[in-house]
Design a protein around this motif. Structure first.
Motif, PDB file in Angstrom:
ATOM      1  N   ARG A   1      -1.012   2.476  -1.012  1.00 54.11           N
ATOM      2  CA  ARG A   1       0.185   3.044  -0.391  1.00 54.11           C
ATOM      3  C   ARG A   1       1.113   3.703  -1.412  1.00 54.11           C
ATOM      4  NH1 ARG A   1       0.843  -1.684   4.127  1.00 54.11           N
ATOM      5  NH2 ARG A   1       0.196  -0.395   5.919  1.00 54.11           N
ATOM      6  N   ALA A   2       1.265   3.082  -2.577  1.00 47.65           N
ATOM      7  CA  ALA A   2       2.165   3.637  -3.594  1.00 47.65           C
ATOM      8  C   ALA A   2       1.697   5.014  -4.055  1.00 47.65           C
ATOM      9  CB  ALA A   2       2.262   2.684  -4.785  1.00 47.65           C
ATOM     10  N   GLU A   3       0.403   5.286  -4.007  1.00 42.35           N
ATOM     11  CA  GLU A   3      -0.126   6.591  -4.398  1.00 42.35           C
ATOM     12  C   GLU A   3      -0.036   7.588  -3.245  1.00 42.35           C
ATOM     13  OE1 GLU A   3      -4.068   6.382  -6.183  1.00 42.35           O
ATOM     14  OE2 GLU A   3      -3.790   4.220  -6.463  1.00 42.35           O
ATOM     15  N   VAL A   4      -0.210   7.108  -2.034  1.00 42.39           N
ATOM     16  CA  VAL A   4      -0.314   7.993  -0.871  1.00 42.39           C
ATOM     17  C   VAL A   4       1.055   8.419  -0.341  1.00 42.39           C
ATOM     18  CG1 VAL A   4      -1.123   8.152   1.516  1.00 42.39           C
ATOM     19  CG2 VAL A   4      -2.554   7.048  -0.222  1.00 42.39           C
ATOM     20  N   TRP A   5       2.006   7.512  -0.306  1.00 39.33           N
ATOM     21  CA  TRP A   5       3.287   7.809   0.328  1.00 39.33           C
ATOM     22  C   TRP A   5       4.017   9.028  -0.247  1.00 39.33           C
ATOM     23  CZ3 TRP A   5       6.291   2.720   1.890  1.00 39.33           C
ATOM     24  CH2 TRP A   5       5.560   2.055   2.866  1.00 39.33           C
ATOM     25  N   PRO A   6       4.002   9.259  -1.564  1.00 38.06           N
ATOM     26  CA  PRO A   6       4.684  10.469  -2.054  1.00 38.06           C
ATOM     27  C   PRO A   6       4.136  11.763  -1.449  1.00 38.06           C
ATOM     28  CG  PRO A   6       4.303   8.952  -3.864  1.00 38.06           C
ATOM     29  CD  PRO A   6       3.574   8.394  -2.687  1.00 38.06           C
TER      30      PRO A   6
ATOM     31  N   ASP B   1      11.694   2.799  -9.609  1.00 40.70           N
ATOM     32  CA  ASP B   1      12.896   3.155  -8.850  1.00 40.70           C
ATOM     33  C   ASP B   1      13.021   4.654  -8.623  1.00 40.70           C
ATOM     34  OD1 ASP B   1      15.408   0.644  -9.770  1.00 40.70           O
ATOM     35  OD2 ASP B   1      13.538   0.512  -8.685  1.00 40.70           O
ATOM     36  N   HIS B   2      12.716   5.455  -9.641  1.00 43.23           N
ATOM     37  CA  HIS B   2      12.885   6.902  -9.479  1.00 43.23           C
ATOM     38  C   HIS B   2      11.927   7.443  -8.424  1.00 43.23           C
ATOM     39  CE1 HIS B   2       9.183   8.206 -11.639  1.00 43.23           C
ATOM     40  NE2 HIS B   2       9.376   7.089 -12.328  1.00 43.23           N
ATOM     41  N   MET B   3      10.704   6.923  -8.358  1.00 47.48           N
ATOM     42  CA  MET B   3       9.758   7.374  -7.344  1.00 47.48           C
ATOM     43  C   MET B   3      10.178   6.871  -5.958  1.00 47.48           C
ATOM     44  SD  MET B   3       7.157   9.188  -6.651  1.00 47.48           S
ATOM     45  CE  MET B   3       6.261   9.474  -8.191  1.00 47.48           C
ATOM     46  N   ALA B   4      10.641   5.625  -5.891  1.00 46.14           N
ATOM     47  CA  ALA B   4      11.114   5.087  -4.617  1.00 46.14           C
ATOM     48  C   ALA B   4      12.304   5.896  -4.104  1.00 46.14           C
ATOM     49  CB  ALA B   4      11.500   3.617  -4.776  1.00 46.14           C
ATOM     50  N   PHE B   5      13.187   6.312  -5.017  1.00 45.28           N
ATOM     51  CA  PHE B   5      14.356   7.107  -4.623  1.00 45.28           C
ATOM     52  C   PHE B   5      13.934   8.414  -3.974  1.00 45.28           C
ATOM     53  CE2 PHE B   5      17.227  10.635  -5.748  1.00 45.28           C
ATOM     54  CZ  PHE B   5      18.366  10.244  -5.066  1.00 45.28           C
ATOM     55  N   TRP B   6      13.004   9.144  -4.594  1.00 46.01           N
ATOM     56  CA  TRP B   6      12.621  10.449  -4.049  1.00 46.01           C
ATOM     57  C   TRP B   6      11.796  10.301  -2.779  1.00 46.01           C
ATOM     58  CZ3 TRP B   6      15.453  14.271  -5.272  1.00 46.01           C
ATOM     59  CH2 TRP B   6      16.072  14.325  -6.522  1.00 46.01           C
ATOM     60  N   CYS B   7      11.058   9.210  -2.651  1.00 44.58           N
ATOM     61  CA  CYS B   7      10.383   8.949  -1.375  1.00 44.58           C
ATOM     62  C   CYS B   7      11.414   8.699  -0.279  1.00 44.58           C
ATOM     63  CB  CYS B   7       9.439   7.756  -1.502  1.00 44.58           C
ATOM     64  SG  CYS B   7       7.884   8.105  -2.352  1.00 44.58           S
TER      65      CYS B   7
ATOM     66  N   GLU C   1       3.655   5.437   8.740  1.00 46.42           N
ATOM     67  CA  GLU C   1       2.614   6.266   8.118  1.00 46.42           C
ATOM     68  C   GLU C   1       2.058   7.284   9.097  1.00 46.42           C
ATOM     69  OE1 GLU C   1       1.050   2.966   4.825  1.00 46.42           O
ATOM     70  OE2 GLU C   1       0.109   3.112   6.810  1.00 46.42           O
ATOM     71  N   VAL C   2       1.809   6.867  10.324  1.00 49.84           N
ATOM     72  CA  VAL C   2       1.332   7.786  11.346  1.00 49.84           C
ATOM     73  C   VAL C   2       2.386   8.864  11.616  1.00 49.84           C
ATOM     74  CG1 VAL C   2       0.692   8.000  13.781  1.00 49.84           C
ATOM     75  CG2 VAL C   2      -0.194   6.094  12.412  1.00 49.84           C
TER      76      VAL C   2
END
Length: 551
Positions: free
Chosen positions: A110-115, A378-384, A458-459
């Motif tokens: 999920r961490a790779e796919v969500w962005p 945190d920086h990736m979570a912020f932009w997501c 996700e859907v």
């Protein structure tokens, strides 16, 4: 056609002149006209039944979320196979989105796919391009976080964090999600009154893109490129080396050069002044800080089974993280929940500065918590979260135009699908569908389990990503009667949850309070795939009609 075929069976000459195909009718049809008519009528009846059956079931049988059609979640092996050698998704990401849309994503990736789903990465980007975006986004996030810490120091909020509060008031967002997790008829009446205020026009135009707002942040000459969470580093807080400037927030992947040089003309300065006048004051930000900290400490522990690495965080690290963001009153929490609360504070504060028109309001922490559970940086979570809020931010607008529009769509869907149920809602003065207010605002976060919430989102994100990429207009959207991707899939799911209880509502409920209690009782008892299956049927049959009515 059937009559002429029968007539040819009475003559060998006719048979020979027609050819081999008529031998079927010679063997199948008796020689008498009356019995032939019966056979023809029977065949026509069978054909009619088949057409009716197909028409009645075409949507539901083709649903990618039905038990018969549903696929497994996108696996790590499938995910890896979707990329070319240069790290670009094949076929523009269409196969990827179809797979996610049908079954969600395996928790391990999920961490790779969500962005990709949330627009942080373009579906056609290469690995090299994504590395550049990550570096730029990290630097941008660090600049915003430095500004947050500066505000915290200037206002000395550590001495005021014990004050009571936690509801939105004038100058804050317009949505309150009650801690009790329930919505009463008084709450509905209050919300109705707010929405019907003469000071607000239902025709106000608004933008869901926060990148149009200006945010004051600190100019940092040497950006820190280390991939380290803000919560673990607070060594660059020296105010003497910082000079304030107004910069433009850019969506991920867009360069600042595209908007012109830094030197502004008189016309640019005038425009900048006009936008800057809309930026919230430091006093507003201080209020957001206080409410964010209260909500962060109150966050439940439902996320813990889904992030083992955050559960085992040390007490020293948790305490240090809390000190960095000025978190207080957390002595009753175990280290993992302190760490989670500190991350919520850091990212929600940064978002309040990034999108000052929205700032912060209760309910936003519900949307962020799953993201920081899945994504550790945190920086990736912020932009997501920024990508998520491009659509969800309309739920927290002060003018409430966004939430009004969505409730209106739910009402239209119910009215179009079940006029009997809608008339019953009218009788109870509930036709505005305020009883699903909470479902819409926090996107089923309170009604579904943690894992089911992630599957639904996700859907939903896959649908939105398909539309952004233009895939929604391709053959995929309509072929075999599948529902086309829609920005409003969640609203169809909300309507489906109500329609699935239509008999109970019509036969037993005679007041708004009873319907509200029924909606609240759905918590923990919904099947996300059954919900999506029902939503699919509604999209297939009503999507075009609803879209046309909104134009």
């Amino acid at each position: 056609m059937f009559a002429s075929a029968h007539l040819t069976t009475n003559s060998d000459a006719s048979i020979n002149s027609v050819g081999g195909d008529s031998s079927f009718w010679l063997m199948a049809a008796p020689s008498t006209p009356s019995t032939s008519a019966v056979v023809v009528t029977a065949l026509a009846g069978v054909a009619l039944v088949a057409v009716i059956f197909y028409g009645a079931t075409r949507g539901r049988l083709k649903s990618p979320w039905s038990r018969r059609k549903r696929k497994h979640a996108l696996s790590p092996q499938q995910w890896k196979s979707l990329f070319t050698q240069e790290g670009r998704l094949r076929d523009g990401g269409a196969k990827f989105l179809k797979r996610v849309r049908s079954g969600g994503v395996d928790p391990t990736i999920r961490a790779e796919v969500w962005p990709f789903l949330l627009g942080v990465f373009d579906l056609e980007s290469t690995k090299e391009e994504r590395d550049v975006i990550v570096s730029q986004n990290r630097n941008e996030y660090e600049k915003i976080r430095r500004r947050c810490r500066k505000f915290l120091k200037q206002n000395n909020w550590s001495s005021k964090l014990n004050e009571s509060g936690g509801v939105c008031s004038e100058g804050e967002g317009g949505v309150v999600i009650h801690d009790s997790g329930s919505l009463s008829s008084e709450d509905v009446a209050s919300a109705r009154e707010s929405l019907s205020s003469e000071e607000r026009s239902p025709d106000v135009e608004y933008s869901d893109d926060p990148s149009s707002a200006l945010v004051e942040v600190d100019d940092v000459s040497n950006a820190n490129n280390a991939d380290v969470s803000t919560l673990d580093t607070d060594s660059s807080d020296s105010d003497s080396s910082e000079s304030p400037e107004v910069i433009q927030n850019y969506p991920p992947g867009e360069s600042k050069e595209e908007s012109g040089p830094k030197t502004a003309s008189k016309e640019d300065s005038s425009s900048q002044t006009e936008v800057s006048s809309k930026v919230k004051t430091k006093e507003d930000f201080a209020t957001w800080q206080r409410i964010i900290r209260l909500d962060a400490v109150r966050a439940n522990a439902e996320w813990m089974p889904y992030s083992p690495s955050q559960v085992v965080v040390s007490e020293n690290r948790a305490r240090r993280s809390a000190e960095v963001v000025g978190l207080k009153d957390y002595g009753h929490l175990e280290p993992s929940r302190v760490f989670h609360a500190a991350r919520l504070v850091a990212i929600l504060e940064a978002y309040a500065l990034y999108d000052p028109e929205i700032g912060y309001c209760q309910g936003m922490s519900d949307l962020l918590s799953p993201i920081i559970t899945v994504i550790s940086e945190d920086h990736m979570a912020f932009w997501c979260f920024v990508g998520f809020m491009k659509k969800a931010r309309q739920n927290f607008r002060l003018d409430e135009v966004g939430i009004r529009r969505q409730l209106n769509i739910v009402a239209k869907i119910i009215k179009s699908k079940d006029s009997h149920l809608y008339r019953h809602l009218e009788k109870l003065q509930a036709e505005d569908c305020f009883f699903v207010y909470r479902m819409v605002v926090v996107l089923f976060r309170r009604e579904l389990t943690f894992e089911q919430t992630l599957c639904l989102w996700e859907v939903m994100w896959a649908d939105q990503a398909a539309i952004r990429a233009g895939i929604g207009k391709s053959a995929w959207s309509r072929i075999r009667q599948r529902a086309p991707p829609t920005d409003d899939l969640l609203l169809y799911a909300v309507a489906a949850s109500v329609l699935q209880r239509r008999k109970l509502i019509i036969e037993k409920y005679n007041s708004m309070d009873e319907i509200i209690r029924e909606c609240n009782s759905m918590t923990g008892h919904l099947d996300v795939w059954k919900l999506l299956d029902g939503a699919h049927n509604l999209v297939v049959t009503l999507h075009d009609k609803i879209e046309t009515s909104l134009r």
